[in-house]
Design a protein around this motif. Structure first.
Motif, PDB file in Angstrom:
ATOM      1  N   SER A 188       5.611  -4.949  -5.553  1.00  0.00           N
ATOM      2  CA  SER A 188       4.785  -3.783  -5.861  1.00  0.00           C
ATOM      3  C   SER A 188       5.375  -2.972  -7.004  1.00  0.00           C
ATOM      4  CB  SER A 188       4.646  -2.910  -4.607  1.00  0.00           C
ATOM      5  OG  SER A 188       3.893  -1.743  -4.869  1.00  0.00           O
TER       6      SER A 188
ATOM      7  N   TYR B 126      -2.232  -2.059  -4.960  1.00  0.00           N
ATOM      8  CA  TYR B 126      -3.363  -2.597  -4.196  1.00  0.00           C
ATOM      9  C   TYR B 126      -2.998  -3.989  -3.701  1.00  0.00           C
ATOM     10  CZ  TYR B 126      -7.946  -4.437  -2.992  1.00  0.00           C
ATOM     11  OH  TYR B 126      -9.006  -5.007  -2.316  1.00  0.00           O
TER      12      TYR B 126
ATOM     13  N   SER C 180       0.827  -1.206   0.000  1.00  0.00           N
ATOM     14  CA  SER C 180       0.000   0.000   0.000  1.00  0.00           C
ATOM     15  C   SER C 180       0.861   1.256   0.000  1.00  0.00           C
ATOM     16  CB  SER C 180      -0.935   0.000   1.213  1.00  0.00           C
ATOM     17  OG  SER C 180      -1.766  -1.141   1.225  1.00  0.00           O
TER      18      SER C 180
END
Length: 286
Positions: free
Chosen positions: A234, A45, A40
């Motif tokens: 990420s 997400y 995050s």
């Protein structure tokens, strides 16, 4: 302070989805909780599949309850059948049945990026992977990984070599780590606490990159490995290449450690500060 840049969502116009497959840490500093925070904080997400429930705090691990493999499989089916997962981070898997279940579903759904943190021991030294499961990890899961992120004790467990005591020992482990089947390996040198810098080796099939950062001395390092590997997943999901993703993630974890003392969590090794910027999503510069 690092520069503030906007997240790069080049794979699609939407925020990219990153799945973490890991154990739960009841103190919130490591495991699935750290993964969700890191994903995050770096602009993606997060969704999750829980493989084990640990009774854990900043002082250590007092219990591990593996989730039955059929329920791990149901979680994986639920996520992959509905969500457009761009990258997967794999952490604690507890036993060989869970490892085989996760490997089967990764082969079935073939996510674009797979980052495996071969979690074997907690920061406290408590074992998190049954010894009988190490073979399954090496044979079934590591060959599916775009990147594995062992620390020095984990590197020793994977190769059968002694735990490195200096940078030369780290370099001597490179050839064996290339035999794990993973496309690349990030060997983390954080355990060499006598060194002024924290040096990691990013090992590709044909060459090795040395990544260095000034060592930050702090007792609050709970969840650093979980956080780093999740940040890498990420950044990969956002379209960065592997070297960029690792470099950005190393800068992120350095800042999270540097700001960890702003938190006052527990009586032992406290967590890093995932949200060291509290006013939105920020990315460290190189």
């Amino acid at each position: 302070m690092p520069d503030v840049i906007q997240p790069s969502h080049s794979l699609s116009s939407a925020v990219p989805i990153v799945l973490t497959i890991a154990g739960s840490d009841s103190s919130g500093g490591a495991g699935i909780q750290a993964d969700i925070k890191a994903i995050s904080a770096t602009g993606s997400y997060a969704c999750s599949v829980i493989t084990a429930i640990t009774s854990q705090n900043t002082l250590g691990v007092s219990g591990v309850f593996p989730i039955p493999p059929e329920h791990v499989e149901k979680q994986l089916e639920a996520v992959f059948s509905d969500l457009n997962v761009a990258a997967v981070k794999v952490g604690m898997l507890a036993d060989s049945d869970i490892i085989q279940t996760v490997a089967k579903k990764i082969r079935q759904y073939q996510p674009q990026f797979v980052v495996v943190d071969p979690v074997m021991v907690a920061t406290s030294g408590d074992p998190l992977l049954a010894e009988s499961a190490v073979h399954a990890l090496k044979s079934d899961l590591l060959p599916l990984a775009d990147l594995i992120t062992p620390n020095l004790p984990e590197g020793a467990a994977l190769t059968g070599l002694p735990v490195p005591e200096n940078s030369a020992d780290m370099s001597s482990m490179v050839s064996e780590l290339r035999q794990t089947g993973a496309k690349a390996v990030l060997l983390k040198g954080g355990h060499l606490e006598q060194d002024e810098n924290s040096n990691d080796l990013l090992i590709f099939p044909g060459h090795t990159e040395l990544l260095t950062a000034k060592r930050i001395h702090s007792d609050n390092t709970h969840g650093t490995g979980c956080t780093l590997s999740s940040a890498i997943a990420s950044y990969l999901a956002q379209g960065h290449n592997l070297l960029e993703a690792v470099t950005l993630s190393k800068a992120y974890i350095s800042q999270a450690i540097a700001h960890a003392d702003q938190l006052d969590i527990g009586k032992g090794h406290g967590p890093v500060h995932h949200f060291f910027h509290s006013d939105g999503v920020h990315h460290p510069s190189n």
